[in-house]
Design an enzyme around this catalytic site. Structure first.
Site, PDB file in Angstrom:
ATOM      1  N   CYS A   1       0.529  -0.784  -0.029  1.00 44.52           N
ATOM      2  CA  CYS A   1       0.146   0.247  -0.029  1.00 44.52           C
ATOM      3  C   CYS A   1       0.701   1.622   0.589  1.00 44.52           C
ATOM      4  O   CYS A   1       1.080   2.208   1.294  1.00 44.52           O
ATOM      5  CB  CYS A   1      -1.549  -0.188   1.119  1.00 44.52           C
ATOM      6  SG  CYS A   1      -1.885  -1.578   1.300  1.00 44.52           S
ATOM      7  N   ALA A   2       1.550   2.167  -1.101  1.00 44.24           N
ATOM      8  CA  ALA A   2       2.542   2.369  -1.214  1.00 44.24           C
ATOM      9  C   ALA A   2       2.655   3.937  -1.263  1.00 44.24           C
ATOM     10  O   ALA A   2       3.400   4.000  -0.627  1.00 44.24           O
ATOM     11  CB  ALA A   2       3.370   1.700  -2.299  1.00 44.24           C
ATOM     12  N   ALA A   3       1.142   4.800  -2.091  1.00 42.77           N
ATOM     13  CA  ALA A   3       0.981   6.080  -2.045  1.00 42.77           C
ATOM     14  C   ALA A   3       1.071   6.931  -1.069  1.00 42.77           C
ATOM     15  O   ALA A   3       0.251   6.155   0.044  1.00 42.77           O
ATOM     16  CB  ALA A   3       0.134   6.052  -3.103  1.00 42.77           C
TER      17      ALA A   3
ATOM     18  N   GLY B   1       4.587   7.399  -1.482  1.00 41.01           N
ATOM     19  CA  GLY B   1       5.791   6.235  -1.662  1.00 41.01           C
ATOM     20  C   GLY B   1       6.930   6.268  -0.602  1.00 41.01           C
ATOM     21  O   GLY B   1       8.414   6.392  -0.775  1.00 41.01           O
ATOM     22  N   ASN B   2       6.666   7.479   0.252  1.00 48.10           N
ATOM     23  CA  ASN B   2       8.305   7.663   1.082  1.00 48.10           C
ATOM     24  C   ASN B   2       9.140   6.499   1.334  1.00 48.10           C
ATOM     25  O   ASN B   2       9.731   6.461   1.674  1.00 48.10           O
ATOM     26  CB  ASN B   2       7.550   8.694   2.690  1.00 48.10           C
ATOM     27  CG  ASN B   2       7.717  10.091   2.000  1.00 48.10           C
ATOM     28  OD1 ASN B   2       8.297  10.544   0.892  1.00 48.10           O
ATOM     29  ND2 ASN B   2       6.820  10.833   3.205  1.00 48.10           N
ATOM     30  N   LYS B   3       7.984   5.622   1.547  1.00 49.28           N
ATOM     31  CA  LYS B   3       8.421   4.424   2.575  1.00 49.28           C
ATOM     32  C   LYS B   3       9.013   3.267   0.914  1.00 49.28           C
ATOM     33  O   LYS B   3      10.297   2.916   1.290  1.00 49.28           O
ATOM     34  CB  LYS B   3       7.410   3.478   2.618  1.00 49.28           C
ATOM     35  CG  LYS B   3       6.803   4.707   4.589  1.00 49.28           C
ATOM     36  CD  LYS B   3       6.034   3.437   5.972  1.00 49.28           C
ATOM     37  CE  LYS B   3       5.827   4.339   6.935  1.00 49.28           C
ATOM     38  NZ  LYS B   3       4.902   4.753   6.360  1.00 49.28           N
TER      39      LYS B   3
ATOM     40  N   ARG C   1      -3.331   8.676  -5.727  1.00 44.35           N
ATOM     41  CA  ARG C   1      -1.953   8.847  -4.767  1.00 44.35           C
ATOM     42  C   ARG C   1      -0.659   8.571  -5.643  1.00 44.35           C
ATOM     43  O   ARG C   1       0.169   9.548  -5.560  1.00 44.35           O
ATOM     44  CB  ARG C   1      -2.552   8.302  -3.643  1.00 44.35           C
ATOM     45  CG  ARG C   1      -3.506   8.676  -2.558  1.00 44.35           C
ATOM     46  CD  ARG C   1      -4.061   8.060  -1.251  1.00 44.35           C
ATOM     47  NE  ARG C   1      -2.553   7.921  -0.723  1.00 44.35           N
ATOM     48  CZ  ARG C   1      -2.381   8.617   0.882  1.00 44.35           C
ATOM     49  NH1 ARG C   1      -2.798   9.457   1.204  1.00 44.35           N
ATOM     50  NH2 ARG C   1      -1.470   7.867   1.364  1.00 44.35           N
TER      51      ARG C   1
ATOM     52  N   CYS D   1       0.076   3.930  11.177  1.00 44.03           N
ATOM     53  CA  CYS D   1       0.122   5.465  12.687  1.00 44.03           C
ATOM     54  C   CYS D   1      -1.072   5.327  12.986  1.00 44.03           C
ATOM     55  O   CYS D   1      -1.879   6.789  13.594  1.00 44.03           O
ATOM     56  CB  CYS D   1       0.050   7.108  11.085  1.00 44.03           C
ATOM     57  SG  CYS D   1      -0.821   6.817   9.858  1.00 44.03           S
TER      58      CYS D   1
HETATM   59  N1  SAM Z   1       3.271   3.708   2.714  1.00 41.38           N
HETATM   60  C1  SAM Z   1       3.109   4.558   2.377  1.00 41.38           C
HETATM   61  C2  SAM Z   1       4.184   6.116   2.378  1.00 41.38           C
HETATM   62  O1  SAM Z   1       4.899   6.177   3.164  1.00 41.38           O
HETATM   63  O2  SAM Z   1       4.103   6.732   1.897  1.00 41.38           O
HETATM   64  C3  SAM Z   1       1.995   5.422   2.605  1.00 41.38           C
HETATM   65  C4  SAM Z   1       0.912   5.007   2.304  1.00 41.38           C
HETATM   66  S1  SAM Z   1      -0.938   5.232   3.563  1.00 41.38           S
HETATM   67  C5  SAM Z   1      -1.038   4.663   4.977  1.00 41.38           C
HETATM   68  C6  SAM Z   1      -2.274   3.523   3.054  1.00 41.38           C
HETATM   69  C7  SAM Z   1      -2.126   3.193   0.855  1.00 41.38           C
HETATM   70  O3  SAM Z   1      -3.508   2.369   0.472  1.00 41.38           O
HETATM   71  C8  SAM Z   1      -3.315   4.471   0.718  1.00 41.38           C
HETATM   72  O4  SAM Z   1      -2.290   5.450  -0.175  1.00 41.38           O
HETATM   73  C9  SAM Z   1      -4.234   4.074   0.034  1.00 41.38           C
HETATM   74  O5  SAM Z   1      -4.529   4.352  -1.328  1.00 41.38           O
HETATM   75  C10 SAM Z   1      -3.463   2.984  -0.282  1.00 41.38           C
HETATM   76  N2  SAM Z   1      -5.047   1.314  -0.089  1.00 41.38           N
HETATM   77  C11 SAM Z   1      -6.034   1.305   0.406  1.00 41.38           C
HETATM   78  N3  SAM Z   1      -6.560   0.313  -0.396  1.00 41.38           N
HETATM   79  C12 SAM Z   1      -5.728  -0.654  -0.713  1.00 41.38           C
HETATM   80  C13 SAM Z   1      -5.478  -1.970  -1.520  1.00 41.38           C
HETATM   81  N4  SAM Z   1      -6.596  -2.516  -1.322  1.00 41.38           N
HETATM   82  N5  SAM Z   1      -4.255  -2.326  -2.432  1.00 41.38           N
HETATM   83  C14 SAM Z   1      -3.516  -1.312  -2.328  1.00 41.38           C
HETATM   84  N6  SAM Z   1      -3.576  -0.136  -1.560  1.00 41.38           N
HETATM   85  C15 SAM Z   1      -4.637   0.315  -0.321  1.00 41.38           C
END
Ligand code: SAM
Length: 303
Positions: free
Chosen positions: A110-112, A114-116, A139, A233
């Site tokens: 669940c990358a966006a 994308g900092n991680k 995102r 978080c």
């Molecule tokens: N890891 C990211 C970073 O460090 O920048 C932050 C991730 S954020 C906590 C959670 C992300 O999960 C959101 O961008 C959301 O769109 C995505 N998401 C939610 N459900 C998902 C799914 N079923 N598959 C993939 N991504 C999903």
């Protein structure tokens, strides 16, 4: 008055992007701009005495610098050029702890934004394969801009539901490391916490926890996966320890890794192998990290 209580402030954390520069170069650059480098943090309280243009190196993460909370780098050259990433310390823990080797195959589920992902790419030195998924197209497009700026090249972005990614696809047959940072209540984010005075609706937490558990179980389905880092978080046990416990119950072939022995804020009993983070104890946003690893194959005791 506007005086803030000491120990209640989150300093400004700056991750040095080793794909574009080095820690020494960033420190030198900032010194030339009048910043004053004060060495490595020794005690938590050092962070409360940062002011003006003084800064420190973090105690746990070597590419992380710490500034006073009032410092703003959004218009700074180093930020615009992708040499530094503005990222809370707690959110640097998942990639740092997963620590995928150079050349490995990795999934960021669940990358966006994308900092991680960019942190993982830095650890991998841009070698190997970094599969990054997100459900949210908007995102993801922000994310490609950020990754480009950060000089990340080893990634493959997909606008895809992680739960629908086939673990048995030959594309992922070498994936040994997965970072899972799914949507959560965000209850650890200090800015949100101050505004949302109403407690989380229980139904919402339940739905999030069910989704998080589903994702974590799915991550363990990849045939070669050795380590999965799960992070949120959120401060709620329901989204953290309870998700991890439920997952382990269904997957006896995996166990928890005891993370950073010198990190004092631990997962709630009995999951003390996991880490928690908070403003009071770690001067970060509220956060949770667990690392699951595949148990070594049992032999029958004869050899
Ligand atoms: N890891 C990211 C970073 O460090 O920048 C932050 C991730 S954020 C906590 C959670 C992300 O999960 C959101 O961008 C959301 O769109 C995505 N998401 C939610 N459900 C998902 C799914 N079923 N598959 C993939 N991504 C999903």
């Amino acid at each position: 008055g506007s005086q803030q209580t000491q120990g209640n402030i989150i300093p400004r954390y700056v991750r040095v992007n080793s794909l574009k520069t080095t820690l020494d170069d960033v420190i030198d650059y900032l010194k030339r701009e009048g910043f004053s480098y004060q060495g490595t943090t020794m005690r938590l309280e050092d962070l409360d005495h940062l002011s003006g243009k003084t800064f420190l190196c973090d105690l746990h993460l070597k590419d992380l610098l710490v500034f006073s909370s009032k410092t703003d780098f959004h218009n700074h050259f180093l930020y615009k050029a992708g040499h530094i990433i503005l990222q809370d310390k707690a959110s640097c823990l998942p990639a740092f702890l997963l620590n995928p080797p150079v050349g490995s195959h990795v999934i960021d589920a669940c990358a966006a934004p994308g900092n991680k992902t960019s942190h993982l790419a830095a650890i991998m030195k841009n070698k190997g394969k970094l599969f990054a998924f997100d459900l949210d197209a908007k995102r993801l497009s922000t994310m490609s801009t950020l990754l480009l700026r950060a000089g990340v090249t080893c990634h493959q972005l997909a606008n895809q539901d992680f739960l629908k990614v086939d673990p048995l696809s030959s594309e992922y047959k070498e994936v040994k490391y997965i970072l899972l940072d799914p949507s959560c209540s965000g209850s650890g984010m200090v800015c949100l916490r101050d505004e949302v005075s109403e407690p989380q609706k229980d139904g919402r937490l339940q739905a999030l926890a069910a989704f998080q558990l589903h994702c974590l179980k799915h991550a363990l389905q990849f045939p070669q996966v050795q380590r999965v880092v799960y992070s949120t978080c959120s401060v709620h046990t329901q989204e953290n320890e309870e998700v991890v416990s439920a997952c382990l119950q269904h997957n006896p072939g995996f166990r928890l890794v005891h993370l950073l022995p010198n990190w004092h804020e631990r997962g709630h009993d009995p999951l003390t192998q996991c880490l928690r983070a908070s403003t009071a104890k770690t001067r970060t946003h509220g956060f949770f990290v667990a690392m699951l690893e595949r148990r070594p194959l049992q032999t029958d005791g004869q050899n």
